[in-house]
Design a protein around this motif. Structure first.
Motif, mmCIF file in Angstrom:
data_model
loop_
_atom_site.group_PDB
_atom_site.id
_atom_site.type_symbol
_atom_site.label_atom_id
_atom_site.label_comp_id
_atom_site.label_asym_id
_atom_site.label_seq_id
_atom_site.Cartn_x
_atom_site.Cartn_y
_atom_site.Cartn_z
ATOM 1 N N PRO A 6 0.737 -0.870 0.360
ATOM 2 C CA PRO A 6 0.166 0.201 0.238
ATOM 3 C C PRO A 6 0.191 1.225 -0.333
ATOM 4 O O PRO A 6 0.085 2.452 -0.924
ATOM 5 N N ASP A 7 2.129 1.344 0.293
ATOM 6 C CA ASP A 7 2.793 2.534 -0.104
ATOM 7 C C ASP A 7 3.335 3.050 -0.841
ATOM 8 O O ASP A 7 4.020 4.538 -0.701
ATOM 9 N N ARG A 8 2.898 2.093 -1.891
ATOM 10 C CA ARG A 8 3.665 2.435 -3.137
ATOM 11 C C ARG A 8 2.570 2.765 -4.124
ATOM 12 O O ARG A 8 2.668 2.780 -5.067
ATOM 13 N N VAL A 9 0.701 2.496 -3.491
ATOM 14 C CA VAL A 9 -0.261 2.656 -3.916
ATOM 15 C C VAL A 9 -0.692 4.040 -4.139
ATOM 16 O O VAL A 9 -0.662 4.264 -2.959
ATOM 17 N N ARG A 10 -1.094 4.808 -4.524
ATOM 18 C CA ARG A 10 -1.739 6.267 -4.422
ATOM 19 C C ARG A 10 -3.273 6.548 -5.399
ATOM 20 O O ARG A 10 -3.388 6.134 -5.944
ATOM 21 N N ALA A 11 -4.228 6.717 -4.683
ATOM 22 C CA ALA A 11 -5.838 6.524 -5.178
ATOM 23 C C ALA A 11 -5.748 7.946 -5.485
ATOM 24 O O ALA A 11 -5.751 8.911 -4.129
ATOM 25 N N ILE A 12 -6.472 7.882 -6.625
ATOM 26 C CA ILE A 12 -6.808 10.303 -6.333
ATOM 27 C C ILE A 12 -8.179 9.694 -6.785
ATOM 28 O O ILE A 12 -8.400 9.169 -8.285
ATOM 29 N N MET A 13 -9.493 10.469 -6.499
ATOM 30 C CA MET A 13 -10.770 10.940 -6.157
ATOM 31 C C MET A 13 -10.746 11.687 -6.751
ATOM 32 O O MET A 13 -10.150 13.503 -6.356
ATOM 33 N N MET A 14 -11.450 11.639 -8.174
ATOM 34 C CA MET A 14 -11.414 13.670 -8.667
ATOM 35 C C MET A 14 -12.924 13.370 -8.988
ATOM 36 O O MET A 14 -13.296 13.902 -10.757
ATOM 37 N N PRO A 15 -13.856 14.190 -8.118
ATOM 38 C CA PRO A 15 -15.302 14.354 -8.516
ATOM 39 C C PRO A 15 -15.841 15.235 -9.078
ATOM 40 O O PRO A 15 -15.041 15.930 -8.564
ATOM 41 N N SER A 16 -16.397 15.173 -9.729
ATOM 42 C CA SER A 16 -17.197 16.620 -10.169
ATOM 43 C C SER A 16 -19.045 16.863 -10.010
ATOM 44 O O SER A 16 -19.030 15.793 -8.798
ATOM 45 N N HIS A 17 -19.360 17.542 -10.698
ATOM 46 C CA HIS A 17 -20.937 17.553 -9.860
ATOM 47 C C HIS A 17 -21.715 17.267 -10.590
ATOM 48 O O HIS A 17 -23.294 16.638 -9.842
ATOM 49 N N TYR A 18 -21.121 15.867 -11.143
ATOM 50 C CA TYR A 18 -21.985 14.293 -11.493
ATOM 51 C C TYR A 18 -21.450 13.483 -10.712
ATOM 52 O O TYR A 18 -22.344 12.123 -10.494
ATOM 53 N N THR A 19 -20.821 13.795 -9.544
ATOM 54 C CA THR A 19 -20.481 12.691 -9.172
ATOM 55 C C THR A 19 -20.790 11.873 -8.036
ATOM 56 O O THR A 19 -21.427 12.142 -7.359
ATOM 57 N N ALA A 20 -21.406 10.586 -7.817
ATOM 58 C CA ALA A 20 -22.751 10.376 -6.222
ATOM 59 C C ALA A 20 -22.060 10.747 -5.308
ATOM 60 O O ALA A 20 -20.934 10.098 -5.463
ATOM 61 N N THR A 21 -23.079 10.551 -4.337
ATOM 62 C CA THR A 21 -22.429 10.619 -3.166
ATOM 63 C C THR A 21 -21.861 9.455 -2.527
ATOM 64 O O THR A 21 -21.034 9.146 -1.732
ATOM 65 N N MET A 22 -22.702 8.766 -3.326
ATOM 66 C CA MET A 22 -21.748 6.795 -2.782
ATOM 67 C C MET A 22 -20.877 6.912 -3.264
ATOM 68 O O MET A 22 -19.844 5.724 -2.848
ATOM 69 N N SER A 23 -20.364 7.515 -4.240
ATOM 70 C CA SER A 23 -19.265 7.029 -5.237
ATOM 71 C C SER A 23 -17.936 7.232 -4.285
ATOM 72 O O SER A 23 -16.756 7.049 -4.085
ATOM 73 N N LEU A 24 -18.370 8.884 -3.501
ATOM 74 C CA LEU A 24 -17.109 9.092 -2.921
ATOM 75 C C LEU A 24 -16.254 8.587 -1.380
ATOM 76 O O LEU A 24 -15.917 8.346 -1.171
ATOM 77 N N GLU A 25 -17.678 7.508 -0.584
ATOM 78 C CA GLU A 25 -17.868 7.104 -0.629
ATOM 79 C C GLU A 25 -17.586 6.038 0.052
ATOM 80 O O GLU A 25 -16.756 5.330 0.390
ATOM 81 N N ASP A 26 -17.746 5.154 -1.083
ATOM 82 C CA ASP A 26 -16.688 3.895 -1.274
ATOM 83 C C ASP A 26 -15.986 4.094 -1.834
ATOM 84 O O ASP A 26 -14.909 3.377 -1.137
ATOM 85 N N ALA A 27 -15.127 4.850 -1.869
ATOM 86 C CA ALA A 27 -13.605 5.433 -2.376
ATOM 87 C C ALA A 27 -12.409 5.837 -1.463
ATOM 88 O O ALA A 27 -11.911 4.882 -1.773
ATOM 89 N N ARG A 28 -13.982 6.393 -0.539
ATOM 90 C CA ARG A 28 -12.926 6.563 0.518
ATOM 91 C C ARG A 28 -12.968 5.581 1.735
ATOM 92 O O ARG A 28 -11.780 5.161 1.848
ATOM 93 N N ALA A 29 -13.602 4.589 1.835
ATOM 94 C CA ALA A 29 -13.432 3.296 2.677
ATOM 95 C C ALA A 29 -12.942 1.869 2.041
ATOM 96 O O ALA A 29 -12.447 1.845 2.690
ATOM 97 N N GLU A 30 -12.591 2.053 0.211
ATOM 98 C CA GLU A 30 -11.614 1.378 0.258
ATOM 99 C C GLU A 30 -10.494 1.769 -0.012
ATOM 100 O O GLU A 30 -9.723 0.846 0.016
ATOM 101 N N ALA A 31 -10.657 3.244 -0.246
ATOM 102 C CA ALA A 31 -8.708 3.333 0.271
ATOM 103 C C ALA A 31 -8.695 3.083 1.546
ATOM 104 O O ALA A 31 -7.212 2.853 1.917
ATOM 105 N N GLN A 32 -9.103 3.247 3.041
ATOM 106 C CA GLN A 32 -9.035 2.971 4.087
ATOM 107 C C GLN A 32 -8.657 1.675 4.348
ATOM 108 O O GLN A 32 -7.375 0.939 5.115
ATOM 109 N N VAL A 33 -9.993 0.705 3.936
ATOM 110 C CA VAL A 33 -9.277 -0.923 3.794
ATOM 111 C C VAL A 33 -8.041 -1.269 3.224
ATOM 112 O O VAL A 33 -7.432 -1.973 3.729
#
Length: 236
Positions: free
Chosen positions: A2-29
């Motif tokens: 995990p120290d070699r991986v970086r995840a970038i979430m780039m939300p727009s005004h069309y990005t669903a709230t669930m997409s942000l929630e799931d991206a944060r949750a998966e990155a944390q896990v």
């Protein structure tokens, strides 16, 4: 690791709230570094710069592609700055039919899913979760969407993925003619659409990153077809 991986979430005004929630949750896990960069201000700047050229013209896929290309530019800027390679995430179903944005989500140095169909992506995701859940189940269960316009789903443009993947496998990997694929019970309209999209997207795939090959025929050296030609399949 995990120290070699970086995840970038780039939300727009069309990005669903669930997409942000799931991206944060998966990155944390996964324990990877996670960053959010909103693209709305950049998108508004692009539209302002193009307002004179776009005046009087209706919105279409152009505005969708601008969003994707903004994301591609941001990722490549981070790659240049840090020396990290951008992993292109498009799968074989998307690359095969051109359901991807040139210089947008096709930007990157290596395509990890390049020869993996959408259906196999789901199978791999479920298999990995069976070893220990790392992918939020909602990511797997929800209707797939590029989230580039309101209420968008992939199936607005593509046949259902089980149908699409089966037709592509027959056409690309098994080298069957369209009429033979129709003879296997697939709807003529679906076969015509998939074959047309595959052939029209050759110029895009020539510019796609390299990637893993796991099937008898992947896109790249195994699939060589002229970008411009007048050949037409006979559908009877």
């Amino acid at each position: 690791g995990p120290d070699r991986v970086r995840a970038i979430m780039m939300p727009s005004h069309y990005t669903a709230t669930m997409s942000l929630e799931d991206a944060r949750a998966e990155a944390q896990v996964l324990g990877v570094r996670y960053t959010e960069i909103a693209i709305r201000p950049v998108f508004d700047g692009f539209l302002k710069a193009l307002s004179g050229e776009f005046k009087g013209l209706p919105e279409d896929a152009t505005e969708e592609n601008v969003q994707s290309r903004i994301r591609g530019t941001l990722l490549m800027a981070l790659s240049n700055k840090t020396g990290a390679i951008v992993l292109t995430t498009g799968n074989k179903s998307e690359m095969g039919t051109g359901y991807a944005t040139l210089y947008g989500d096709m930007a990157g140095g290596f395509g990890v899913l390049k020869d993996i169909s959408k259906q196999m992506v789901y199978r791999l995701a479920n298999y990995r979760n069976g070893l220990g859940r790392v992918i939020p189940q909602r990511v797997i269960d929800r209707a797939p969407s590029a989230e580039l316009r309101a209420n968008q789903t992939d199936q607005d443009t593509l046949p259902l993925y089980p149908v699409l993947d089966a037709i592509m496998e027959a056409y690309v990997e098994d080298d069957l003619a369209p009429l033979d694929i129709i003879g296997k019970g697939f709807a003529r309209a679906d076969v015509e659409k998939v074959v047309r999209m595959v052939r029209m997207s050759e110029y895009k795939r020539r510019q796609a990153p390299i990637g893993v090959r796991i099937t008898p025929r992947g896109f790249g050296k195994d699939w060589r077809f002229p970008i411009t030609n007048k050949f037409q399949h006979r559908f009877g």
